[in-house]
Design an enzyme around this catalytic site. Structure first.
Site, short mmCIF file in Angstrom:
data_model
loop_
_atom_site.label_atom_id
_atom_site.label_comp_id
_atom_site.label_asym_id
_atom_site.label_seq_id
_atom_site.Cartn_x
_atom_site.Cartn_y
_atom_site.Cartn_z
N VAL A 118 -17.47 25.35 4.36
CA VAL A 118 -16.46 25.46 3.32
C VAL A 118 -15.09 25.48 3.95
O VAL A 118 -14.90 25.93 5.07
CB VAL A 118 -16.67 26.73 2.44
CG1 VAL A 118 -18.00 26.68 1.74
CG2 VAL A 118 -16.52 28.00 3.23
N ASP A 119 -14.15 24.98 3.21
CA ASP A 119 -12.75 24.96 3.61
C ASP A 119 -12.14 26.34 3.37
O ASP A 119 -12.62 27.10 2.53
CB ASP A 119 -12.03 23.90 2.77
CG ASP A 119 -10.58 23.77 3.12
OD1 ASP A 119 -9.76 24.43 2.46
OD2 ASP A 119 -10.26 23.01 4.05
#
Length: 154
Positions: free
Chosen positions: A18-19
């Protein structure tokens, strides 16, 4: 516990990356019983600050505190150099708090740095109670934002 979705069965799934701005996807990974990893595009020093914002919350709310101790910084940090959104403690500040807490729910953090650039902060984070930090930098976009222009034919 929920069942693994049918589109996953028969495939080897390692985890969900995930960012740093999409931490709500960590909850999705938990629901699917997958490990999640955070990709943190900024340097490890900023990661250290983000991880410490929840523990610094009470100090940040008091204007009398002029310097803060951030675990990845050798020296204390003057309040005056903090981002304005942290000092005003509005919506931007709640963003720092929320994401700083969510970062600790991952299995590991991939950060855009290298050991020789930020040795102190990486050493500090490696001995802290945070997920394992993996320096993978320096990641740079050598073409710049011109390549992202919507009118440009690809």
């Amino acid at each position: 516990m929920s069942q693994t979705p049918s589109w996953v069965s028969g495939r080897r799934f390692i985890g969900l990356f995930v960012d740093m701005f999409c931490t709500t996807m960590i909850d999705v990974a938990v629901e699917l019983q997958f490990p999640s990893y955070l990709f943190f595009a900024s340097p490890a020093s900023f990661l250290s600050f983000m991880l410490d914002v929840p523990s610094l919350d009470s100090q940040l709310s008091r204007n009398s505190v002029t310097e803060l101790r951030v675990r990845g910084f050798v020296n204390s940090v003057p309040r005056s150099v903090l981002p304005t959104s942290v000092l005003k403690q509005g919506d931007g500040y709640s963003w720092y708090l929320h994401h700083g807490r969510k970062f600790t729910e991952t299995k590991g953090i991939i950060v855009n740095t290298f050991t020789e650039l930020e040795p102190f902060v990486l050493d500090t984070l490696s001995t802290s109670d945070v997920p394992k930090v993996y320096p993978v930098g320096s990641i740079m976009d050598l073409n710049g934002p011109a390549q992202w222009h919507p009118d440009r034919a690809q």
